[in-house]
Design an enzyme around this catalytic site. Structure first.
Site, PDB file in Angstrom:
ATOM      1  N   ALA A 151      -4.894   3.242   0.509  1.00 16.50           N
ATOM      2  CA  ALA A 151      -4.702   4.138  -0.635  1.00 16.50           C
ATOM      3  C   ALA A 151      -5.550   3.626  -1.793  1.00 16.50           C
ATOM      4  CB  ALA A 151      -3.230   4.173  -1.019  1.00 16.50           C
ATOM      5  N   GLY A 159      -2.884   1.859   3.789  1.00 20.60           N
ATOM      6  CA  GLY A 159      -2.922   3.241   4.260  1.00 20.60           C
ATOM      7  C   GLY A 159      -3.943   3.472   5.368  1.00 20.60           C
ATOM      8  N   GLU A 180       0.398  -4.354   1.318  1.00 21.39           N
ATOM      9  CA  GLU A 180       0.970  -3.710   0.126  1.00 21.39           C
ATOM     10  C   GLU A 180       1.859  -4.616  -0.714  1.00 21.39           C
ATOM     11  OE1 GLU A 180       0.812  -2.262   3.115  1.00 21.39           O
ATOM     12  OE2 GLU A 180       0.339  -0.136   2.936  1.00 21.39           O
TER      13      GLU A 180
END
Ligand code: HXC
Length: 258
Positions: A71, A116, A139
């Site tokens: 992301a 992602g 993350e």
């Protein structure tokens, strides 16, 4: 949520052999997926779902360095919780379209597949990695948890213990380690990655499209169900294949060759 229009972040190549190659095309940001990438990926999946000439799909990243670095961190650094919720939802919708596409999807993991990016690969049916691939769910180091399916699909693919280790540590794994834990199906040298992925897609494409499609649906639904539900679905799916001319043709071809 402002978005820049017109950039072509997803390139779709429909080949003569019934294979479509979908390329994430944001090389300068290592194919990080902003809202536009997600929207274009989603609409590419819609187009491919409606195209019966396509028998298998390959997703890869442009360039030699990254499948996708995940992301968009610049975007995530400045959004509100509500915008974050929307980003997660849109990502989920796109990844679910990949996972449930009515034809198999192969991830050709050509480098970094982080956060992602790893989650997109997890939504694919088969993962083929180049030797330089690096996969991780980093993350937690950014103060967030995986948000495009990583807490769910990773555990289903590599098991709960390995998934917890990878998510809690954020540790990067190379292609060989990914292979050893079943995170990828096979590893090849980078120059061979597309040929190998196409070879697998062709092996799939020579089979009955309806039988492959039903098989995918049964496996996907089955892993979410108890065994008796999965087996009941299999009986329906199996008998559904008998409504298609492919079954009669392929069986009589076999018998005639004898
Ligand atoms: C935005 C990114 C990016 C990302 C790289 N870039 N990853 N931009 N989002 N995820 C940009 C860099 O800012 C830089 O832009 C350019 O791409 C090249 O990256 P470099 O860092 O200079 O390359 P390198 O030194 O080779 O390092 C490669 C890397 C590193 C190891 C992959 O870029 C990296 O760690 N990226 C972040 C990976 C990550 O943490 N992903 C998870 C995100 S969270 P400029 O303009 O400076 O050249 C996530 C959550 C999913 O994915 C769920 C959402 C709901």
């Amino acid at each position: 949520m402002a978005s820049t229009q017109q950039q072509r972040y997803i390139l779709v190549e429909r080949r003569d052999d019934g294979i479509a190659v979908v390329r994430i095309n944001r090389t300068d940001k290592l194919n990080a997926m902003n809202l536009d990438v997600i929207a274009q990926l989603s609409s590419a999946m819609d187009d491919l779902a409606g195209d019966d000439t396509v028998r298998a799909v390959i997703i890869t990243g442009t360039g030699e360095k990254a499948f996708s670095a995940g992301a968009d961190i610049e975007y995530m650094s400045r959004i509100s919780p509500l915008e974050a919720e929307e980003y997660a939802r849109r990502g989920h919708a796109a990844m679910s379209k990949v996972e449930n596409l009515n034809k198999p999807v192969i991830a050709a993991v050509n480098g970094y597949a982080l956060g992602g990016g790893c989650e997109l690969a997890l939504a694919c049916d088969i993962r083929i990695a180049s030797r330089n691939a690096v996969l991780a769910q980093p993350e937690v180091g950014l103060g967030i948890c995986p948000g495009w399916g990583g807490t769910q699909r990773l555990a289903r693919i590599v098991g709960v213990a390995k998934a917890k280790e990878l998510v809690y540590t954020g540790r990067r794994v190379n292609a060989e380690e990914a292979l050893s834990m079943g995170l990828v199906n096979r590893v090849v040298e980078l120059p061979q990655l597309m040929d190998e992925s196409i070879a697998v897609a062709r092996e799939i494409a020579k089979n009955s499209a309806i039988a492959v499609r039903v098989s995918k649906m049964l496996i996907n639904r089955g892993v979410e169900s108890d065994i008796s539900t999965g087996l009941a679905l299999e009986v329906w799916g199996w008998s559904l294949c008998f409504t298609h001319p492919d079954r009669a043709e392929r069986m009589s071809r076999f018998l005639q060759k004898r």
